[in-house]
Design a protein around this motif. Structure first.
Motif, PDB file in Angstrom:
ATOM      1  N   LYS A   1       0.809  -1.223   0.000  1.00  9.01           N
ATOM      2  CA  LYS A   1       0.000   0.000   0.000  1.00  9.01           C
ATOM      3  C   LYS A   1       0.847   1.280   0.000  1.00  9.01           C
ATOM      4  O   LYS A   1       0.321   2.366  -0.178  1.00  9.01           O
ATOM      5  CB  LYS A   1      -0.996   0.054   1.158  1.00  9.01           C
ATOM      6  CG  LYS A   1      -1.849  -1.192   1.319  1.00  9.01           C
ATOM      7  CD  LYS A   1      -2.708  -1.119   2.554  1.00  9.01           C
ATOM      8  CE  LYS A   1      -3.420  -2.426   2.843  1.00  9.01           C
ATOM      9  NZ  LYS A   1      -4.214  -2.399   4.060  1.00  9.01           N
ATOM     10  N   HIS A   2       2.156   1.149   0.214  1.00  7.70           N
ATOM     11  CA  HIS A   2       3.032   2.318   0.196  1.00  7.70           C
ATOM     12  C   HIS A   2       3.579   2.542  -1.217  1.00  7.70           C
ATOM     13  O   HIS A   2       3.364   1.728  -2.106  1.00  7.70           O
ATOM     14  CB  HIS A   2       4.144   2.155   1.228  1.00  7.70           C
ATOM     15  CG  HIS A   2       3.657   2.351   2.631  1.00  7.70           C
ATOM     16  ND1 HIS A   2       3.899   3.489   3.360  1.00  7.70           N
ATOM     17  CD2 HIS A   2       2.912   1.543   3.435  1.00  7.70           C
ATOM     18  CE1 HIS A   2       3.342   3.389   4.548  1.00  7.70           C
ATOM     19  NE2 HIS A   2       2.731   2.206   4.626  1.00  7.70           N
ATOM     20  N   LYS A   3       4.311   3.645  -1.400  1.00  2.00           N
ATOM     21  CA  LYS A   3       4.743   4.055  -2.743  1.00  2.00           C
ATOM     22  C   LYS A   3       6.233   4.348  -2.770  1.00  2.00           C
ATOM     23  O   LYS A   3       6.804   4.833  -1.776  1.00  2.00           O
ATOM     24  CB  LYS A   3       3.991   5.317  -3.199  1.00  2.00           C
ATOM     25  CG  LYS A   3       2.475   5.155  -3.286  1.00  2.00           C
ATOM     26  CD  LYS A   3       1.789   5.495  -1.988  1.00  2.00           C
ATOM     27  CE  LYS A   3       0.297   5.181  -2.063  1.00  2.00           C
ATOM     28  NZ  LYS A   3      -0.338   5.214  -0.744  1.00  2.00           N
ATOM     29  N   PHE A   4       6.856   4.108  -3.921  1.00  2.00           N
ATOM     30  CA  PHE A   4       8.241   4.521  -4.130  1.00  2.00           C
ATOM     31  C   PHE A   4       8.317   5.407  -5.367  1.00  2.00           C
ATOM     32  O   PHE A   4       7.454   5.337  -6.254  1.00  2.00           O
ATOM     33  CB  PHE A   4       9.180   3.313  -4.249  1.00  2.00           C
ATOM     34  CG  PHE A   4       8.922   2.414  -5.425  1.00  2.00           C
ATOM     35  CD1 PHE A   4       9.484   2.684  -6.676  1.00  2.00           C
ATOM     36  CD2 PHE A   4       8.130   1.283  -5.289  1.00  2.00           C
ATOM     37  CE1 PHE A   4       9.253   1.847  -7.764  1.00  2.00           C
ATOM     38  CE2 PHE A   4       7.897   0.430  -6.375  1.00  2.00           C
ATOM     39  CZ  PHE A   4       8.453   0.722  -7.609  1.00  2.00           C
ATOM     40  N   VAL A   5       9.346   6.258  -5.416  1.00  2.00           N
ATOM     41  CA  VAL A   5       9.450   7.230  -6.512  1.00  2.00           C
ATOM     42  C   VAL A   5      10.128   6.595  -7.719  1.00  2.00           C
ATOM     43  O   VAL A   5      10.960   5.693  -7.605  1.00  2.00           O
ATOM     44  CB  VAL A   5      10.217   8.498  -6.070  1.00  2.00           C
ATOM     45  CG1 VAL A   5       9.479   9.202  -4.949  1.00  2.00           C
ATOM     46  CG2 VAL A   5      11.646   8.165  -5.646  1.00  2.00           C
ATOM     47  N   THR A   6       9.759   7.087  -8.885  1.00  2.00           N
ATOM     48  CA  THR A   6      10.270   6.525 -10.146  1.00  2.00           C
ATOM     49  C   THR A   6      11.463   7.300 -10.693  1.00  2.00           C
ATOM     50  O   THR A   6      12.014   6.946 -11.736  1.00  2.00           O
ATOM     51  CB  THR A   6       9.158   6.525 -11.210  1.00  2.00           C
ATOM     52  OG1 THR A   6       8.748   7.881 -11.445  1.00  2.00           O
ATOM     53  CG2 THR A   6       7.970   5.702 -10.751  1.00  2.00           C
ATOM     54  N   GLU A   7      11.868   8.379  -9.988  1.00  2.00           N
ATOM     55  CA  GLU A   7      12.969   9.213 -10.452  1.00  2.00           C
ATOM     56  C   GLU A   7      13.570   9.923  -9.251  1.00  2.00           C
ATOM     57  O   GLU A   7      12.957  10.004  -8.180  1.00  2.00           O
ATOM     58  CB  GLU A   7      12.457  10.251 -11.462  1.00  2.00           C
ATOM     59  CG  GLU A   7      11.388  11.174 -10.872  1.00  2.00           C
ATOM     60  CD  GLU A   7      10.660  12.000 -11.920  1.00  2.00           C
ATOM     61  OE1 GLU A   7      10.754  11.649 -13.113  1.00  2.00           O
ATOM     62  OE2 GLU A   7       9.992  12.977 -11.545  1.00  2.00           O
ATOM     63  N   ASP A   8      14.755  10.417  -9.390  1.00  7.58           N
ATOM     64  CA  ASP A   8      15.375  11.203  -8.325  1.00  7.58           C
ATOM     65  C   ASP A   8      14.574  12.493  -8.121  1.00  7.58           C
ATOM     66  O   ASP A   8      14.258  13.203  -9.087  1.00  7.58           O
ATOM     67  CB  ASP A   8      16.815  11.565  -8.673  1.00  7.58           C
ATOM     68  CG  ASP A   8      17.742  10.356  -8.646  1.00  7.58           C
ATOM     69  OD1 ASP A   8      17.330   9.306  -8.084  1.00  7.58           O
ATOM     70  OD2 ASP A   8      18.868  10.450  -9.177  1.00  7.58           O
ATOM     71  N   ILE A   9      14.270  12.795  -6.877  1.00  6.85           N
ATOM     72  CA  ILE A   9      13.504  13.996  -6.539  1.00  6.85           C
ATOM     73  C   ILE A   9      14.378  14.890  -5.655  1.00  6.85           C
ATOM     74  O   ILE A   9      14.864  14.448  -4.606  1.00  6.85           O
ATOM     75  CB  ILE A   9      12.202  13.657  -5.787  1.00  6.85           C
ATOM     76  CG1 ILE A   9      11.374  12.608  -6.551  1.00  6.85           C
ATOM     77  CG2 ILE A   9      11.382  14.911  -5.524  1.00  6.85           C
ATOM     78  CD1 ILE A   9      10.770  13.094  -7.829  1.00  6.85           C
TER      79      ILE A   9
ATOM     80  N   PRO B   1      16.216  15.226  -0.449  1.00 10.66           N
ATOM     81  CA  PRO B   1      16.339  14.454  -1.684  1.00 10.66           C
ATOM     82  C   PRO B   1      15.817  13.028  -1.507  1.00 10.66           C
ATOM     83  O   PRO B   1      16.048  12.390  -0.482  1.00 10.66           O
ATOM     84  CB  PRO B   1      17.848  14.464  -1.954  1.00 10.66           C
ATOM     85  CG  PRO B   1      18.346  15.682  -1.257  1.00 10.66           C
ATOM     86  CD  PRO B   1      17.509  15.822  -0.024  1.00 10.66           C
ATOM     87  N   ILE B   2      15.096  12.550  -2.511  1.00 10.47           N
ATOM     88  CA  ILE B   2      14.579  11.178  -2.510  1.00 10.47           C
ATOM     89  C   ILE B   2      15.120  10.493  -3.759  1.00 10.47           C
ATOM     90  O   ILE B   2      14.894  10.954  -4.878  1.00 10.47           O
ATOM     91  CB  ILE B   2      13.032  11.149  -2.517  1.00 10.47           C
ATOM     92  CG1 ILE B   2      12.448  12.050  -1.418  1.00 10.47           C
ATOM     93  CG2 ILE B   2      12.518   9.713  -2.344  1.00 10.47           C
ATOM     94  CD1 ILE B   2      10.934  12.186  -1.476  1.00 10.47           C
ATOM     95  N   LYS B   3      15.840   9.410  -3.568  1.00  8.93           N
ATOM     96  CA  LYS B   3      16.454   8.708  -4.687  1.00  8.93           C
ATOM     97  C   LYS B   3      15.447   7.767  -5.352  1.00  8.93           C
ATOM     98  O   LYS B   3      14.518   7.264  -4.725  1.00  8.93           O
ATOM     99  CB  LYS B   3      17.667   7.903  -4.207  1.00  8.93           C
ATOM    100  CG  LYS B   3      18.817   8.759  -3.682  1.00  8.93           C
ATOM    101  CD  LYS B   3      19.403   9.625  -4.784  1.00  8.93           C
ATOM    102  CE  LYS B   3      20.616  10.414  -4.297  1.00  8.93           C
ATOM    103  NZ  LYS B   3      21.162  11.294  -5.361  1.00  8.93           N
ATOM    104  N   ARG B   4      15.665   7.534  -6.627  1.00  4.09           N
ATOM    105  CA  ARG B   4      14.845   6.620  -7.418  1.00  4.09           C
ATOM    106  C   ARG B   4      14.726   5.266  -6.701  1.00  4.09           C
ATOM    107  O   ARG B   4      15.729   4.676  -6.311  1.00  4.09           O
ATOM    108  CB  ARG B   4      15.493   6.434  -8.788  1.00  4.09           C
ATOM    109  CG  ARG B   4      14.666   5.660  -9.818  1.00  4.09           C
ATOM    110  CD  ARG B   4      15.444   5.642 -11.137  1.00  4.09           C
ATOM    111  NE  ARG B   4      14.639   5.210 -12.274  1.00  4.09           N
ATOM    112  CZ  ARG B   4      14.578   3.961 -12.722  1.00  4.09           C
ATOM    113  NH1 ARG B   4      15.274   3.002 -12.110  1.00  4.09           N
ATOM    114  NH2 ARG B   4      13.837   3.669 -13.776  1.00  4.09           N
TER     115      ARG B   4
END
Length: 550
Positions: free
Chosen positions: A43-51, A70-73
């Motif tokens: 149910k949680h999410k991860f990012v598809t690109e460096d933010i 910063p959130i890494k891919r």
């Protein structure tokens, strides 16, 4: 949706995990591979690109937050690296909107069996309502409740009296070990719980209590009268008994005036009793006599076929989880579009949980006037929250966050899916009655019971309530059906959950197939099949005082 992953909208830069994914796994979606440096819970999410810090997080195609660091891919979004943010909105920025109505051919000509009222509306149940105009009369309402429910077979709590009696017997005999070991009582069947009822066409006598009517502001007292008036004219109510102290702010005349505003031709049995005119005994026994005589006439009413256009379906969520905006809420949205296509009403409430999708809803309003009303209600509400140091951004509960709803905008974007894609034909303030066919926005808090109380006031004759964590919420006069977002919940709380949208997550049913099954269930409930909340006697009622409630 059989995959372990889901990207909801093409422009999203997050992917939802439908199953737990351990640290170090490589997740694949549409030809892209993502190395996950940390585990991602279901149910949680991860990012598809460096933010980068301050970078936008997009989900459901809308802004739902910004990175605090910063959130890494491949990294999951959390309360530590993400803060709430949402798109601004304005009636002046409305854009053209159109949608394709779903195929409704299979539902045309279908009916439910309901109670036809003189104002043209149809009740799904036939209730008598007993209410106090002020909290001073709560005790007398409860005295009436005990007398009527026990003698007429409507009591819901007798199933536990036998257990107390057994404990008492063991205690009085001095057998402490037996008392400690008592347990394993067999849950009674529905037939065992319900005694023989002398009025088979009276679905129940509903006794409301509250903490208002005096001592607060005059605005709150008048709002309470307006709320009671909305319940009095509700199609599920056949008659009303009112207990008044006599000196309170919520005056009987105000209630009567509010009823006439909503129905100038109101002619349901209406009996009012004032405590300060005599003794408690004369008050209660007089109210009992009039109510009983009213029940004898009410019992002459019968269910008759009605088209599905007479449905008014409240759309609500609570105890939400990360699957709410993926399974159950979109299922309700598809059902809403079908009901609207058939000429019925659907009512989307919970304004704090529309935070971030306001512009889309403004675009969907059929007139500029409706859009402007929605914008004003939203801005006034948000402004009051901010004035006392709160905000819509504080809306997600600890349970929501634990299950993947990190920001209010994520929660709201998923919650808004309950409203489907239809045009918005009306916007209603709290206690206003829905009179237009189509989808209406109803101003209520997100608070489960305050919201269902308000949706019922708007005229909902059935409420569909999605939940991922579980809640027993019900309403005294409007059936509330609990719709699970996942099968695990449906199996864990079978006495609370009415319908399971888990097959959408499992991939065994399409969203449209699941919505069709749900609409079949709605027809059964509208025709008299009791929801789990009704079986449990879950009659929740909390008036909103128009203060800050999220």
């Amino acid at each position: 949706m059989a995959s372990n992953l889901l990207k909801i909208h093409p422009s999203d830069n997050v992917i939802v995990a439908l199953r737990d994914i351990p640290t170090g796994d490589i997740a694949e979606w549409n030809g892209e591979s993502y190395l996950l440096p940390y585990g991602v819970s279901s149910k949680h999410k991860f990012v598809t690109e460096d933010i980068e810090t301050g970078g936008a997080i997009i989900m459901y195609g809308v802004l739902v937050g910004r990175a605090k660091q910063p959130i890494k891919r491949g990294e999951p979004i959390t309360t530590f690296n993400l803060k709430h943010d949402s798109q601004d909105y304005s009636t002046a920025n409305r854009k053209p909107y159109s949608y394709t109505q779903p195929d409704i051919s299979r539902w045309q000509g279908r009916t439910f069996n309901g109670y036809h009222r003189e104002d043209g509306r149809v009740g799904t149940y036939n209730y008598w309502l007993v209410l106090p105009l002020v909290f001073c009369e709560n005790r007398n309402v409860l005295i009436m409740k005990d007398a009527f429910e026990r003698e007429l077979g409507y009591a819901q709590t007798d199933m536990y009296r036998g257990q107390v009696a057994e404990f008492l017997k063991a205690y009085q005999s001095g057998d402490m070990s037996r008392m400690q070991n008592l347990g394993g009582f067999t849950e009674p069947t529905r037939e065992q719980q319900v005694k023989s009822r002398p009025f088979p066409n009276v679905d129940g006598i509903k006794f409301l209590t509250h903490e208002g009517g005096c001592g607060g502001t005059r605005t709150d007292a008048n709002t309470l009268c307006a709320l009671f008036a909305a319940y009095a004219v509700h199609p599920n109510v056949a008659g009303i008994t009112v207990l008044s102290l006599g000196c309170q702010n919520s005056e009987l005349k105000t209630l009567e005036d509010e009823i006439k505003k909503r129905d100038p031709n109101f002619n349901k049995p209406f009996y009012a009793f004032e405590h300060q005119k005599g003794t408690e005994y004369s008050l209660v026994s007089g109210a009992i006599k009039s109510t009983f005589l009213g029940l004898t006439e009410m019992n002459k009413q019968f269910r008759e076929p009605a088209p599905l256009s007479k449905l008014s379906v409240g759309l609500k969520c609570g105890g939400s989880d990360g699957f709410s905006g993926i399974s159950a809420n979109p299922v309700l949205g598809h059902l809403s579009d079908i009901v609207v296509g058939l000429g019925g009403q659907t009512l989307l409430a919970e304004f704090p949980e529309l935070n971030g999708v306001e512009q889309e809803l403004l675009n969907r309003c059929v007139t500029e006037e409706k859009a402007a009303k929605f914008e004003k209600l939203m801005r006034d509400y948000a402004g009051k929250a901010e004035a006392v140091g709160s905000a819509f951004a504080f809306n997600p509960s600890p349970g929501n966050i634990k299950d993947g709803l990190i920001t209010d905008a994520i929660k709201s974007a998923g919650a808004a899916k309950k409203g489907g894609n239809a045009y918005i034909t009306d916007v209603l303030n709290y206690t206003e009655r829905a009179t237009e066919a189509g989808l209406a926005l109803v101003c209520t808090p997100g608070n489960d019971v305050e919201a269902t109380t308000g949706q019922t006031a708007a005229g909902a004759n059935i409420i569909l309530f999605t939940t991922g964590l579980g809640t027993p919420t019900g309403n005294p006069i409007c059936p509330v059906a609990k719709v699970a977002t996942n099968t695990i919940l449906a199996n864990r709380m079978p006495d609370v959950i009415d319908f399971d949208c888990g097959p959408v997550v499992d991939g065994t049913q399409s969203l449209e197939e699941n919505a069709d099954h749900l609409l079949e269930y709605v027809i059964k409930v509208a025709s008299g099949e009791l929801t789990k909340a009704q079986q449990l006697g879950q009659d929740d009622f909390i008036p909103w005082k128009r203060g800050v409630s999220l």
